[in-house]
Write a protein that holds these residues in place. Sequence first.
Motif, PDB file in Angstrom:
ATOM      1  N   PRO A 186      12.478  19.799 -29.579  1.00  0.00           N
ATOM      2  CA  PRO A 186      13.827  19.260 -29.739  1.00  0.00           C
ATOM      3  C   PRO A 186      14.399  19.666 -31.089  1.00  0.00           C
ATOM      4  O   PRO A 186      13.660  19.827 -32.067  1.00  0.00           O
ATOM      5  CB  PRO A 186      13.612  17.741 -29.685  1.00  0.00           C
ATOM      6  CG  PRO A 186      12.203  17.552 -30.132  1.00  0.00           C
ATOM      7  CD  PRO A 186      11.445  18.751 -29.630  1.00  0.00           C
ATOM      8  N   THR A 187      15.687  19.861 -31.143  1.00  0.00           N
ATOM      9  CA  THR A 187      16.364  20.147 -32.400  1.00  0.00           C
ATOM     10  C   THR A 187      16.362  18.897 -33.271  1.00  0.00           C
ATOM     11  O   THR A 187      16.439  17.776 -32.759  1.00  0.00           O
ATOM     12  CB  THR A 187      17.819  20.566 -32.129  1.00  0.00           C
ATOM     13  OG1 THR A 187      17.843  21.468 -31.025  1.00  0.00           O
ATOM     14  CG2 THR A 187      18.430  21.251 -33.330  1.00  0.00           C
ATOM     15  N   LEU A 188      16.280  19.078 -34.593  1.00  0.00           N
ATOM     16  CA  LEU A 188      16.315  17.957 -35.529  1.00  0.00           C
ATOM     17  C   LEU A 188      17.505  18.108 -36.474  1.00  0.00           C
ATOM     18  O   LEU A 188      17.851  19.219 -36.875  1.00  0.00           O
ATOM     19  CB  LEU A 188      15.030  17.906 -36.363  1.00  0.00           C
ATOM     20  CG  LEU A 188      13.699  17.798 -35.611  1.00  0.00           C
ATOM     21  CD1 LEU A 188      12.547  17.763 -36.605  1.00  0.00           C
ATOM     22  CD2 LEU A 188      13.666  16.564 -34.729  1.00  0.00           C
ATOM     23  N   LEU A 189      18.108  16.987 -36.837  1.00  0.00           N
ATOM     24  CA  LEU A 189      19.205  16.960 -37.798  1.00  0.00           C
ATOM     25  C   LEU A 189      18.630  16.652 -39.179  1.00  0.00           C
ATOM     26  O   LEU A 189      17.997  15.613 -39.368  1.00  0.00           O
ATOM     27  CB  LEU A 189      20.227  15.886 -37.415  1.00  0.00           C
ATOM     28  CG  LEU A 189      21.351  15.612 -38.425  1.00  0.00           C
ATOM     29  CD1 LEU A 189      22.195  16.858 -38.658  1.00  0.00           C
ATOM     30  CD2 LEU A 189      22.222  14.451 -37.944  1.00  0.00           C
ATOM     31  N   ALA A 190      18.835  17.568 -40.132  1.00  0.00           N
ATOM     32  CA  ALA A 190      18.276  17.400 -41.471  1.00  0.00           C
ATOM     33  C   ALA A 190      19.351  17.539 -42.534  1.00  0.00           C
ATOM     34  O   ALA A 190      20.318  18.285 -42.372  1.00  0.00           O
ATOM     35  CB  ALA A 190      17.170  18.432 -41.711  1.00  0.00           C
ATOM     36  N   GLU A 193      21.558  16.239 -25.860  1.00  0.00           N
ATOM     37  CA  GLU A 193      20.149  16.636 -25.703  1.00  0.00           C
ATOM     38  C   GLU A 193      20.070  18.145 -25.872  1.00  0.00           C
ATOM     39  O   GLU A 193      20.807  18.884 -25.237  1.00  0.00           O
ATOM     40  CB  GLU A 193      19.620  16.223 -24.334  1.00  0.00           C
ATOM     41  CG  GLU A 193      18.130  16.462 -24.152  1.00  0.00           C
ATOM     42  CD  GLU A 193      17.605  15.927 -22.829  1.00  0.00           C
ATOM     43  OE1 GLU A 193      16.413  16.135 -22.531  1.00  0.00           O
ATOM     44  OE2 GLU A 193      18.398  15.310 -22.080  1.00  0.00           O
ATOM     45  N   MET A 194      19.171  18.589 -26.735  1.00  0.00           N
ATOM     46  CA  MET A 194      19.075  20.026 -27.029  1.00  0.00           C
ATOM     47  C   MET A 194      17.665  20.372 -27.458  1.00  0.00           C
ATOM     48  O   MET A 194      17.065  19.663 -28.276  1.00  0.00           O
ATOM     49  CB  MET A 194      20.056  20.393 -28.151  1.00  0.00           C
ATOM     50  CG  MET A 194      20.157  21.866 -28.443  1.00  0.00           C
ATOM     51  SD  MET A 194      21.223  22.687 -27.240  1.00  0.00           S
ATOM     52  CE  MET A 194      21.218  24.355 -27.859  1.00  0.00           C
ATOM     53  N   TYR A 195      17.141  21.454 -26.909  1.00  0.00           N
ATOM     54  CA  TYR A 195      15.804  21.925 -27.263  1.00  0.00           C
ATOM     55  C   TYR A 195      15.880  23.379 -27.736  1.00  0.00           C
ATOM     56  O   TYR A 195      16.662  24.163 -27.204  1.00  0.00           O
ATOM     57  CB  TYR A 195      14.858  21.833 -26.059  1.00  0.00           C
ATOM     58  CG  TYR A 195      14.675  20.419 -25.565  1.00  0.00           C
ATOM     59  CD1 TYR A 195      13.675  19.606 -26.077  1.00  0.00           C
ATOM     60  CD2 TYR A 195      15.547  19.886 -24.616  1.00  0.00           C
ATOM     61  CE1 TYR A 195      13.531  18.295 -25.645  1.00  0.00           C
ATOM     62  CE2 TYR A 195      15.409  18.585 -24.178  1.00  0.00           C
ATOM     63  CZ  TYR A 195      14.400  17.789 -24.693  1.00  0.00           C
ATOM     64  OH  TYR A 195      14.265  16.491 -24.269  1.00  0.00           O
ATOM     65  N   ILE A 196      15.085  23.678 -28.726  1.00  0.00           N
ATOM     66  CA  ILE A 196      14.976  25.071 -29.179  1.00  0.00           C
ATOM     67  C   ILE A 196      13.696  25.620 -28.570  1.00  0.00           C
ATOM     68  O   ILE A 196      12.628  25.551 -29.168  1.00  0.00           O
ATOM     69  CB  ILE A 196      14.933  25.170 -30.716  1.00  0.00           C
ATOM     70  CG1 ILE A 196      16.132  24.466 -31.342  1.00  0.00           C
ATOM     71  CG2 ILE A 196      14.915  26.630 -31.157  1.00  0.00           C
ATOM     72  CD1 ILE A 196      16.169  24.525 -32.853  1.00  0.00           C
TER      73      ILE A 196
END
Length: 328
Positions: free
Chosen positions: A131-135, A253-256
């Motif tokens: 999953p993508t993460l917000l940093a 929802e988003m996956y890399i």
Amino acid sequence: MNRRDLLRAAALAPLAHTTLTRAAFAQGYPSRNITMIVPFPAGGQADLAARPVAMALERILGKSVIVDNRAGGAGGSVGNAAAARAEPDGHTLLMTLSSLAVLPEADRLFNRPVAYEVSQFTPIARVLADPTLLAVLASAPWKTVQDFVDDAKQRPGQITYGSSGPYGTLHVAMEMFAVSADIKLLHVPFRGAGPALTAILGGTVQAIAAAPGTLKPQVDDGKLRVLANWGAQRIASFPDIPTLQELGYKDVEMYIWAGLFGQSALPAPIVGRLREAMGQVMKSPDVLKTFEASGSLVAYQDAPEFSQFVAADSARLIAAVRKIGRVE
């Protein structure tokens, strides 16, 4: 043999010759070094996936597998297109991300010539699916997603975020979130996730969406803070980080994911050899250990399952891009 049989035999001869040639070629595959195109600079999810896989493939196939970072920008479109145009003989492969399906749709959205189509590729194996993460920077004032959203609403278009390029995986993730949160952010595109990461560490941008493996070393060093995850559930490498869905953003929802592809015209025997090799690669203790240390767990899928996954995920992402519309 009568005239009809002679004509039929003559018509079938080229096809039989081609089939035998391909079979014989596949039997000797690979006959030279293999190039694995990564359509991004070093430091991002595709590069993270490619390097341990390339090393393991070398041992199994007996030829060098050279990782070729095609950092031409355009969210990975340049490298994807180069792989699509390569000779379909198994000596040029592509390790790319979920943006594979998004980029042609973006070209159509802006009425640009389409650089390539997903139909030009055949899926071989999925490697990672994080999953993508917000940093944000650890020194940033935002401790939670709510802090971030509240500030963005007070200052529309003033909070900057970096991405791997227009309509690349990281751009789409952030715009998906921005649409759901009803906020306006300022997009600053780079030539890949690696340069975008360098930018946030240097203070050029204020936020980034990226894969766990890209962010974990910086978080462990106290340089970045992760606020949320785009997945359907929390992940082991960041167990205390909530999902955006938990926080009320139900449609985000988003996956890399990173996967290995060949050309659509790749002969079936070569596809079979690569599938067999990737099955061994994804069981390799060295590969598993490398991914685990980076915070990205193996998410292996063989070609049939991966093909279905790509079709379903691509449809979802294309729908998201159409909803986002034309953004810079």
